[in-house]
Design an enzyme around this catalytic site. Structure first.
Site, mmCIF file in Angstrom:
data_model
loop_
_atom_site.group_PDB
_atom_site.id
_atom_site.type_symbol
_atom_site.label_atom_id
_atom_site.label_comp_id
_atom_site.label_asym_id
_atom_site.label_seq_id
_atom_site.Cartn_x
_atom_site.Cartn_y
_atom_site.Cartn_z
ATOM 1 N N LYS A 255 48.668 43.284 52.133
ATOM 2 C CA LYS A 255 49.435 41.892 52.923
ATOM 3 C C LYS A 255 50.835 41.885 53.119
ATOM 4 O O LYS A 255 51.336 41.444 54.191
ATOM 5 C CB LYS A 255 49.246 40.752 51.947
ATOM 6 N N TYR B 9 46.324 44.491 46.827
ATOM 7 C CA TYR B 9 46.287 43.317 47.670
ATOM 8 C C TYR B 9 47.408 43.218 48.204
ATOM 9 O O TYR B 9 47.526 42.971 49.433
ATOM 10 C CB TYR B 9 45.542 42.082 47.027
ATOM 11 N N SER C 90 49.000 35.838 52.970
ATOM 12 C CA SER C 90 48.282 35.377 51.543
ATOM 13 C C SER C 90 49.576 35.148 50.720
ATOM 14 O O SER C 90 50.752 35.652 51.088
ATOM 15 C CB SER C 90 47.576 36.223 50.924
#
Length: 258
Positions: A158, A154, A141
């Site tokens: 990632k 997040y 991402s």
């Protein structure tokens, strides 16, 4: 036909990017193994692939379950006798909140799906990829490229997935297995369309105006669509990328430069 007669396994097949990766792989000549928890969705995508003249195998899979992951590997081998590319597309969005406040159990749960499940699945497929001099593509991402508030959990997951891919590239390279990463930004699919409609209603403007405002921040003035991101996956899976491993390719229309 960059993937003529290759076999591609795609986890996390949904209506957006997962479907696009599977369909674009088929258009490039591959047979596809489709994995996610929702069988009805897999069946729909399988129908699209067979209509393109390629074969598709549906394997309902919870990648957090060891036995289910083992079954996925066995089903792929039983159906096609080989695997050329594994695409780790399945993910779970951790809580979108500040790291100072986040529930650590929820962070752990995010790591289970986003990192450990990808490691588990990759390790299980190594023997098959060893035989085919195959490749792995991790879907990451653009959260890697910024540190906005509330995205900390997040980004942690990632960033760990990127480190995993790079380390696997080093470990598996001598065996002829390549491991690369795709980092999309905005993906103009159903979820984002719904969100833009929601923002438009909140602000009393049109969804087209929300899109235009967002696109102005992107060099190409256009939000990438699932097929465009999937084409980058096809590239990494193909012989065109035979000398590339450990790379992370941003596919974001120029939203961020890296």
């Amino acid at each position: 036909m960059l993937l003529q007669d290759k076999v591609v396994v795609v986890s996390g097949v949904g209506p957006g990017l997962g479907r696009a990766i599977a369909v674009q792989s088929a258009k490039a000549g591959a047979d596809v193994v489709l994995a996610s928890r929702t069988e009805s969705r897999l069946t729909e995508v399988a129908k699209e692939i067979t209509e393109l003249g390629r074969r598709a195998v549906v394997v309902p899979t919870d990648i957090n379950d060891e036995a289910a992951a083992v079954h996925l590997v066995e089903a792929a081998q039983s159906a096609f006798g080989r695997v050329d590319t594994l695409v780790n597309n399945a993910f779970a969005i951790p809580p979108i909140t500040d790291l100072a406040d986040v529930d650590l159990d929820q962070v752990r749960a995010g790591f289970e799906t986003n990192v450990l499940a990808a490691l588990r699945l990759t390790r299980l497929f190594i023997p098959a990829l060893d035989e085919s001099n195959g490749s792995v593509v991790m879907i990451n991402s653009a959260v890697l490229r910024h540190s906005r508030r509330t995205f900390g959990p997040y980004k942690m997951a990632k960033a760990s997935l990127l480190a995993l891919a790079q380390s696997l590239a080093t470990e598996l390279g001598p065996r002829g297995i390549r491991v690369n990463t795709i980092a999309p930004g905005y993906i103009w699919a159903d979820n984002l369309k719904w969100y833009f409609n929601f923002l438009a209603e909140q602000r009393g403007i049109t969804a087209d105006e929300v899109y235009a405002e967002t696109a102005k921040t992107i060099d190409l003035r256009k939000l990438p669509e699932p097929d465009e991101i999937a084409d980058a996956v096809v590239f990494f899976a193909s012989p065109m990328a035979r000398a590339i491993t450990g790379a992370c390719l941003d596919v974001n229309g120029g939203e961020y430069h890296h």
